[in-house]
Enzyme design. Sequence first.
Site, mmCIF file in Angstrom:
data_model
loop_
_atom_site.group_PDB
_atom_site.id
_atom_site.type_symbol
_atom_site.label_atom_id
_atom_site.label_comp_id
_atom_site.label_asym_id
_atom_site.label_seq_id
_atom_site.Cartn_x
_atom_site.Cartn_y
_atom_site.Cartn_z
ATOM 1 N N GLU A 1 -29.968 34.168 -51.315
ATOM 2 C CA GLU A 1 -30.995 33.119 -51.176
ATOM 3 C C GLU A 1 -32.153 33.694 -50.384
ATOM 4 O O GLU A 1 -31.940 34.490 -49.477
ATOM 5 C CB GLU A 1 -30.454 31.944 -50.343
ATOM 6 C CG GLU A 1 -29.195 31.343 -50.851
ATOM 7 C CD GLU A 1 -28.528 30.464 -49.788
ATOM 8 O OE1 GLU A 1 -29.210 30.056 -48.817
ATOM 9 O OE2 GLU A 1 -27.332 30.208 -49.931
ATOM 10 N N LYS B 1 -34.574 34.089 -47.456
ATOM 11 C CA LYS B 1 -34.454 33.709 -46.055
ATOM 12 C C LYS B 1 -35.791 33.112 -45.634
ATOM 13 O O LYS B 1 -36.789 33.810 -45.500
ATOM 14 C CB LYS B 1 -34.102 34.907 -45.178
ATOM 15 C CG LYS B 1 -33.888 34.493 -43.736
ATOM 16 C CD LYS B 1 -33.273 35.609 -42.919
ATOM 17 C CE LYS B 1 -32.859 35.133 -41.544
ATOM 18 N NZ LYS B 1 -33.960 34.609 -40.751
ATOM 19 N N ASP C 1 -38.683 31.554 -43.555
ATOM 20 C CA ASP C 1 -39.148 31.730 -42.183
ATOM 21 C C ASP C 1 -39.645 30.389 -41.642
ATOM 22 O O ASP C 1 -40.833 30.100 -41.601
ATOM 23 C CB ASP C 1 -40.265 32.781 -42.152
ATOM 24 C CG ASP C 1 -40.453 33.338 -40.756
ATOM 25 O OD1 ASP C 1 -39.617 33.047 -39.891
ATOM 26 O OD2 ASP C 1 -41.437 34.067 -40.541
ATOM 27 N N TYR D 1 -29.652 24.424 -47.524
ATOM 28 C CA TYR D 1 -28.819 25.546 -47.963
ATOM 29 C C TYR D 1 -27.359 25.503 -47.522
ATOM 30 O O TYR D 1 -26.641 26.472 -47.720
ATOM 31 C CB TYR D 1 -29.428 26.889 -47.542
ATOM 32 C CG TYR D 1 -29.874 26.986 -46.090
ATOM 33 C CD1 TYR D 1 -28.961 26.874 -45.051
ATOM 34 C CD2 TYR D 1 -31.207 27.190 -45.776
ATOM 35 C CE1 TYR D 1 -29.372 26.966 -43.733
ATOM 36 C CE2 TYR D 1 -31.623 27.290 -44.457
ATOM 37 C CZ TYR D 1 -30.706 27.177 -43.430
ATOM 38 O OH TYR D 1 -31.109 27.262 -42.144
ATOM 39 N N LYS E 1 -32.992 41.772 -44.064
ATOM 40 C CA LYS E 1 -34.405 41.552 -43.752
ATOM 41 C C LYS E 1 -35.327 42.515 -44.503
ATOM 42 O O LYS E 1 -34.988 43.675 -44.697
ATOM 43 C CB LYS E 1 -34.639 41.747 -42.236
ATOM 44 C CG LYS E 1 -33.837 40.805 -41.360
ATOM 45 C CD LYS E 1 -34.380 39.392 -41.385
ATOM 46 C CE LYS E 1 -35.467 39.174 -40.362
ATOM 47 N NZ LYS E 1 -34.987 39.059 -39.004
ATOM 48 N N CYS F 1 -75.437 38.024 -25.389
ATOM 49 C CA CYS F 1 -75.109 37.865 -26.814
ATOM 50 C C CYS F 1 -75.513 39.125 -27.570
ATOM 51 O O CYS F 1 -76.648 39.588 -27.456
ATOM 52 C CB CYS F 1 -75.840 36.651 -27.371
ATOM 53 S SG CYS F 1 -75.754 36.538 -29.157
ATOM 54 N N CYS G 1 -78.742 38.120 -29.888
ATOM 55 C CA CYS G 1 -80.063 37.726 -29.381
ATOM 56 C C CYS G 1 -80.293 38.126 -27.929
ATOM 57 O O CYS G 1 -81.391 37.966 -27.405
ATOM 58 C CB CYS G 1 -80.269 36.228 -29.533
ATOM 59 S SG CYS G 1 -79.287 35.253 -28.377
ATOM 60 N N CYS H 1 -72.653 31.961 -26.736
ATOM 61 C CA CYS H 1 -74.036 32.387 -26.529
ATOM 62 C C CYS H 1 -74.812 31.143 -26.093
ATOM 63 O O CYS H 1 -74.683 30.080 -26.692
ATOM 64 C CB CYS H 1 -74.596 32.929 -27.850
ATOM 65 S SG CYS H 1 -76.386 33.061 -27.844
ATOM 66 N N CYS I 1 -80.244 31.155 -31.186
ATOM 67 C CA CYS I 1 -79.737 32.491 -31.510
ATOM 68 C C CYS I 1 -79.668 32.639 -33.033
ATOM 69 O O CYS I 1 -79.086 31.793 -33.715
ATOM 70 C CB CYS I 1 -78.347 32.665 -30.903
ATOM 71 S SG CYS I 1 -77.494 34.123 -31.513
HETATM 72 S S1 IVH Z 1 -27.565 30.157 -43.531
HETATM 73 C C1 IVH Z 1 -24.406 30.698 -40.546
HETATM 74 N N1 IVH Z 1 -29.487 30.403 -45.288
HETATM 75 O O1 IVH Z 1 -32.093 32.016 -40.588
HETATM 76 C C2 IVH Z 1 -25.393 30.300 -41.525
HETATM 77 N N2 IVH Z 1 -30.049 30.481 -42.989
HETATM 78 O O2 IVH Z 1 -31.398 34.118 -38.731
HETATM 79 C C3 IVH Z 1 -26.776 30.311 -40.981
HETATM 80 N N3 IVH Z 1 -32.422 30.730 -42.557
HETATM 81 O O3 IVH Z 1 -30.629 29.918 -38.207
HETATM 82 C C4 IVH Z 1 -27.708 29.665 -41.851
HETATM 83 N N4 IVH Z 1 -33.082 30.769 -44.645
HETATM 84 O O4 IVH Z 1 -32.624 29.032 -39.555
HETATM 85 C C5 IVH Z 1 -29.155 30.375 -43.995
HETATM 86 N N5 IVH Z 1 -31.095 30.583 -46.958
HETATM 87 C C6 IVH Z 1 -30.779 30.534 -45.659
HETATM 88 C C7 IVH Z 1 -31.733 30.646 -44.640
HETATM 89 C C8 IVH Z 1 -31.327 30.614 -43.324
HETATM 90 C C9 IVH Z 1 -33.467 30.807 -43.387
HETATM 91 C C10 IVH Z 1 -32.519 30.787 -41.078
HETATM 92 C C11 IVH Z 1 -31.705 29.752 -40.339
HETATM 93 C C12 IVH Z 1 -30.807 30.539 -39.430
HETATM 94 C C13 IVH Z 1 -31.550 31.818 -39.301
HETATM 95 C C14 IVH Z 1 -30.665 32.956 -38.904
#
Ligand code: IVH
Length: 675
Positions: free
Chosen positions: A119, A121, A123, A231, A319, A413, A416, A431, A436
């Site tokens: 899946e 990840k 942010d 998720y 990552k 500035c 000017c 400024c 200006c």
């Molecule tokens: S699973 C033990 N699935 O990443 C399971 N986490 O670095 C933990 N996160 O705290 C969660 N996308 O906030 C899972 N597809 C995804 C995710 C995900 C983002 C975040 C989540 C977690 C953090 C860990």
Amino acid sequence: MSCGIEHVQEAQVRAEELRSQVNYHDYLYYVKNAPEVSDAEYDELMRRLRAIEEHYPELITADSPTQRVGERASEAFGVVEHREPMLSLANAFKFGDLQAWQQRAARLAGTDRFRYVCEPKIDGLAMALMYENGRYVQGATRGDGLRGENITENLRTIRSIPMQLRGSGFPERFEVRGEVYMPKAAFEALNLEQSERGEPLFANPRNAAAGSVRQRDPAITAARKLDVWVYQVGWADGEVPQTHWETLQWLSALGFRVNPEIARFDDLEDVQRFYRQWEERRHSLDYEIDGMVVKIDDKSHWDELGYVGREPRWAIAYKFPPVQATTTLKKIAINVGRTGSLNPFAVLEPVQVGGVIVKQATLHNEEDIRRKDIREGDTVIVQRAGDVIPQVVGPVVSRRRGKERRYRLPKRCPVCGSEVVRPEGEAMAYCSNISCPAQMFRWIGHFAGVMEIEGLGEQWVANLLEKGLIKDPGDIYRLTKDQLVALERMGEKSAGKLLANVEASKGRNLGTLLFALGIRHVGGEVANLLANHFGTLDALATAEQEEIGQVEGIGPKIAESVHAYFRDAGKAAIIEKLRAAGVNMEQRRAKRVEGPLTGQTFVFTGTLASMPRSKAEAVVRGLGADAADSVTRKVTYVVAGADPGSKLAKAEGYGIAVLDEDGFLAMVREHGVDV
Ligand code: IVH
């Protein structure tokens, strides 16, 4: 609002019907991305539901879609103890890490025949949603993993979080977990707004999302355009599917927003290929991802694999390499903004960051430069988060050779030569010369843009300034046809058009004019608040600072800046020029008519083929809606004609519905207007 229903029992049944219809359409729109009804039809359902609830407040339920708007202020956030800890994930940075993770799991599980679910990840930030008998009852942040904050009301404002689950066969009580995030477009729009208001910018969408869910006022959360990907099941009093893959399908069927970019593989090599594909494609998503999460599909392994510290052994975050690069900061230069702010930026030795060549990066302000101890000549780390403007993260101190120069904002500035001032308590320096050239150039450009003087783009502003035909925005209204045609590349026809557009701009509402005036900390939204409160420019110009500060939504910093603006002799002279030219200085409040579009606000941009804008505005007002000049979050629809301006981009940034001319005509015809 009358709801036309006389018996409470009947109202209750009707309200429930409407709620389930609205929930269904919310699901199609926010989760499935496949709406079945027009926005107008949807709004009509909401309007009817609101009418019933207004008439019979005792029928309002906490999970009613009308309660999502978050009008109730939340108490200080309470603490939620997580029944099952909310874990974090171990990281892998290369394929070898992933293989090592798999081998460890194989040893402990006594088999290496795993299936893997991958899946994106996200942010954002993790949250837990609790459901009882299919109804949303509580939402919480992760906190320290054991105890989080109760943000039930704020999460209610996220439209893709179901208030009522679909179908049946779900446990009586259970908790789902997912990630709240801010889409990139919403993040950029928010930062644009922050900078217009002179508020600090959010460093990235994650911080912006975190700041947004933890608002005391859920209405602010609601305005922030957050979304969610679900998720996981946290815990359940009842049966849930045995594999993670099926769990995701099951969650999706219950109405949760499950990321479509998931995949299941039998082989770690395939996982690697998938990861590589996403490393390339990640920027095509409208949200930030920083890797792929790889989970062992069969949940019977989850217990036997257990945890190390807070990290489960059955999942890992693979990552992406960060999109950072190091390069030389050649010098720090200054850009003078329209309010005179001195915006330092880094001039870099060009460098590739995540596939894009970066030559400049923002540095916010002097304090930020000092705090990070960034010096000219330094080797610096440059970061590009998604599509946002590159930033200088900080210096690589070990690379210093002693020749780097500490930076001081100039006392004068750079354009000017006037004195630079830094108001107490502010991070930005300005400024002090309101004439200006750099400031004027940006201000006039901003003025022309906000007042929608089409044809007066930056090129022409520069040209007119250079020829001495204008010195400030007030002079725009003194331009004559003879002056214009005498310019190179300006024909008789375009001169005539430009002057007509200048003339038309005199009629803009006060809110628009105030925004155009380029008052520090006054963006479009604040300008409208002030215009609606004071009604006339003179009332605002003569108001005391305290009075301005008492307007809802106006803080002391804004009040001070507005008050000072109108006491500046130079600004006053420009305002007098505008007045003499006949620029409107009053906020017109159209008499409100109740109608099918009551509560909605329309903004028109570009040229409509079928009618002038004034007519279109009159049509929507006739149907009960408001017509506004500028795009704020309160706007319901932006109607885009031919050659739409920046309002369209802003609308898209805010996620506001955009109608083309045909769509607009169809909508008003639907309400019986013959156009
Ligand atoms: S699973 C033990 N699935 O990443 C399971 N986490 O670095 C933990 N996160 O705290 C969660 N996308 O906030 C899972 N597809 C995804 C995710 C995900 C983002 C975040 C989540 C977690 C953090 C860990």
